[in-house]
Write a protein that holds these residues in place. Structure first.
Motif, PDB file in Angstrom:
ATOM      1  N   ASP A 120      16.366  18.218  33.376  1.00  0.00           N
ATOM      2  CA  ASP A 120      16.296  19.462  34.142  1.00  0.00           C
ATOM      3  C   ASP A 120      17.495  19.610  35.070  1.00  0.00           C
ATOM      4  O   ASP A 120      18.000  20.722  35.278  1.00  0.00           O
TER       5      ASP A 120
ATOM      6  N   LYS B 186      20.306  20.785  32.813  1.00  0.00           N
ATOM      7  CA  LYS B 186      20.155  22.192  32.436  1.00  0.00           C
ATOM      8  C   LYS B 186      20.455  23.111  33.619  1.00  0.00           C
ATOM      9  O   LYS B 186      21.027  24.197  33.442  1.00  0.00           O
TER      10      LYS B 186
ATOM     11  N   ASP C  97      19.662  22.869  40.759  1.00  0.00           N
ATOM     12  CA  ASP C  97      21.072  23.135  40.542  1.00  0.00           C
ATOM     13  C   ASP C  97      21.867  22.907  41.823  1.00  0.00           C
ATOM     14  O   ASP C  97      21.380  22.305  42.783  1.00  0.00           O
TER      15      ASP C  97
ATOM     16  N   TYR D 243      15.501  25.750  37.354  1.00  0.00           N
ATOM     17  CA  TYR D 243      14.578  24.647  37.077  1.00  0.00           C
ATOM     18  C   TYR D 243      13.979  24.079  38.370  1.00  0.00           C
ATOM     19  O   TYR D 243      13.949  22.872  38.590  1.00  0.00           O
TER      20      TYR D 243
ATOM     21  N   TYR E 110      20.136  25.609  25.917  1.00  0.00           N
ATOM     22  CA  TYR E 110      20.573  24.364  26.545  1.00  0.00           C
ATOM     23  C   TYR E 110      20.047  23.148  25.779  1.00  0.00           C
ATOM     24  O   TYR E 110      20.767  22.172  25.572  1.00  0.00           O
ATOM     25  N   GLN E 111      18.787  23.217  25.376  1.00  0.00           N
ATOM     26  CA  GLN E 111      18.175  22.076  24.689  1.00  0.00           C
ATOM     27  C   GLN E 111      18.862  21.799  23.359  1.00  0.00           C
ATOM     28  O   GLN E 111      19.058  20.638  22.976  1.00  0.00           O
TER      29      GLN E 111
ATOM     30  N   VAL F  50      28.455  18.233  29.475  1.00  0.00           N
ATOM     31  CA  VAL F  50      27.167  17.701  29.011  1.00  0.00           C
ATOM     32  C   VAL F  50      27.281  16.207  28.750  1.00  0.00           C
ATOM     33  O   VAL F  50      26.402  15.422  29.154  1.00  0.00           O
TER      34      VAL F  50
ATOM     35  N   LEU G 180      24.135  23.377  33.925  1.00  0.00           N
ATOM     36  CA  LEU G 180      24.625  24.244  32.846  1.00  0.00           C
ATOM     37  C   LEU G 180      24.408  25.714  33.210  1.00  0.00           C
ATOM     38  O   LEU G 180      25.242  26.569  32.898  1.00  0.00           O
TER      39      LEU G 180
ATOM     40  N   ASP H 232      16.711  28.158  28.027  1.00  0.00           N
ATOM     41  CA  ASP H 232      16.277  26.771  27.931  1.00  0.00           C
ATOM     42  C   ASP H 232      16.402  26.260  26.496  1.00  0.00           C
ATOM     43  O   ASP H 232      16.833  25.120  26.268  1.00  0.00           O
TER      44      ASP H 232
ATOM     45  N   ILE I 138      22.047  19.957  24.152  1.00  0.00           N
ATOM     46  CA  ILE I 138      21.763  18.576  24.555  1.00  0.00           C
ATOM     47  C   ILE I 138      21.363  17.734  23.354  1.00  0.00           C
ATOM     48  O   ILE I 138      21.822  16.590  23.199  1.00  0.00           O
TER      49      ILE I 138
END
Length: 443
Positions: A233, A236, A54, A50, A193-194, A212, A239, A190, A197
């Motif tokens: 972001d 993510k 990270d 992202y 992950y979304q 999370v 993650l 993505d 979340i």
């Protein structure tokens, strides 16, 4: 060659230096740790992290220092790792139960698949608060394995524009659709992950103390901060580090450890006798309280890391200033690749380096925690893997259970010399053919 032409030709390429000795590795990771603390920027790492939000791939600077602090203090502290102990123990118990059923049937099992499932299940619960064994999970484990494999390959693959600066590299990438494949992997990750979340954002979503939930609480806490703020972001990207790094590497080292044990019956017998004698013959369950009781297993894990580091070239560093290594001048913006696979097999440092001999570590101070440069599976210095203690606990607990509760045989009359040892991969190196073994009733 005219001077001007030489300058033009070198400007087209990204300079790379490969380190293949423990002495040079120590110079990079200890003496020049700060000067070599940044990361090269590749299309794959930029996309999947992202935009370098990270911990593993972000360049050195104020942002990375803040994220590293969060990782060390909040996410992977010893207290936090111990708080997830019950998850590791429950998931290993689940593996033992399944293997016991195979044992009764006297059928072979794919230990490569077993270990991947184990580490994926642990990371799923620790990081995502999701149980992969539940039927309603968004993605099955076969798809997870494919996705992790594809994503790790993308992280370890240099596109042409990463190597050849200017329009030439971009044109070749467009022709071979390198960016298109990485974009596709990113889109699926993505979405995954979304989904996780979104589940946590529901009123009942933060019932578990997973990563999370912790990160979402931190985002709320930093919302009105004047300087450092976290967003989705950032979450993510973290993650990505855990999901891709945590699942793959731990399962790889367990696969290679069991492979070497089956190929070396003397070591297998000694390990099982050592564990069973110390823990007693009638244990119904092995827990993390038992990990520090058995020394020989720790020697086996060290020897496996030496011969089969999951990441043979630790994640590249990039110099931020001019340095001198072993008499060589290294300019800024040079990629430093440290070949820990070669260092672990250096005949100048190891006796019989190609042989699996755990006893070489008896009464030895050499360890894999970043202070000894002959053994560097987790790196060293500022860029050392912050989740090392979690990975090691998973590996130790998994192997101890398999060696205590089961004896192991080869399928269909296979001989030890027929075990395939071919390696495969780029960023991580796996056993190319799955490890098939038959769990047997303990003698």
């Amino acid at each position: 060659m005219p001077r001007s032409r030489r300058l033009v030709s070198t400007a087209l390429f990204v300079p790379v230096v490969v380190i293949s000795s423990s002495e040079a590795a120590e110079a990079v990771l200890r003496t020049h740790d700060l000067e070599c603390c940044s990361r090269p920027k590749t299309f794959g790492t930029r996309k999947l992290s992202y935009g370098f939000k990270d911990i593993s791939f972000s360049p050195y600077g104020a942002y990375w220092r803040e994220m590293r602090k969060i990782a060390v203090i909040e996410l992977f502290s010893l207290k936090k790792v111990q708080s997830f102990r019950y998850i590791r123990e429950e998931e290993v118990d689940f593996v033992v139960k399944n293997l016991t059923e195979s044992c009764l049937k006297q059928s072979s099992v794919d230990l490569s698949k077993t270990f991947f499932s184990l580490t994926a299940s642990i990371i799923g619960r620790v990081a995502l608060g999701q149980n992969f064994h539940e039927s309603g999970f968004i993605i099955d484990q076969e798809r997870i394995k494919t996705l992790v494999t594809d994503a790790v390959e993308a992280l370890g693959t240099f596109t042409f524009s990463d190597i050849f600066q200017g329009g030439v590299g971009r044109f070749v990438d467009l022709m071979f659709q390198r960016h298109k494949k990485i974009n596709k992997i990113f889109k699926e990750l993505d979405a995954f992950y979304q989904h996780v979340i979104d589940d946590h954002l529901k009123p009942e979503g933060r019932k578990n103390p997973d990563i999370v939930s912790l990160m979402l609480d931190m985002i709320d806490k930093h919302e009105n901060a004047d300087s450092f703020k976290l967003n989705m972001d950032n979450l993510k990207a973290i993650l990505m580090n855990m999901f891709l790094g945590g699942i793959d590497t731990s399962s790889i080292i367990m696969i290679w450890a069991m492979t070497e044990l089956v190929r070396n019956p003397r070591v297998m017998k000694k390990a099982q006798e050592n564990i069973r004698t110390i823990l007693g013959a009638k244990r119904e369950r092995i827990t993390e309280d038992d990990l520090n009781k058995v020394d020989y297993l720790k020697l086996i894990i060290k020897e496996t890391f030496r011969l089969h580091p999951p990441v043979p070239f630790i994640v590249p560093r990039e110099t931020m200033s001019h340095i001198k290594i072993k008499g060589y001048d290294i300019p800024p913006r040079t990629q430093i690749q440290i070949n820990v696979w070669t260092i672990g097999r250096d005949p100048k440092r190891w006796t019989d380096p190609e042989d699996f001999i755990p006893e070489r570590f008896t009464n030895s101070s050499v360890d894999f925690r970043g202070q000894h440069f002959d053994l560097l599976p987790f790196g060293s210095g500022r860029r050392m893997c912050p989740a090392m203690s979690m990975a090691v606990a998973t590996v130790e607990l998994g192997l101890m259970n398999l060696l205590y509760f089961f004896d192991w045989g080869l399928p269909n009359g296979m001989e030890i010399g027929e075990i395939d040892m071919e390696e495969f991969g780029n960023l991580t190196i796996v056993k190319k053919l799955p490890l098939q073994l038959v769990p047997l009733r303990r003698c």
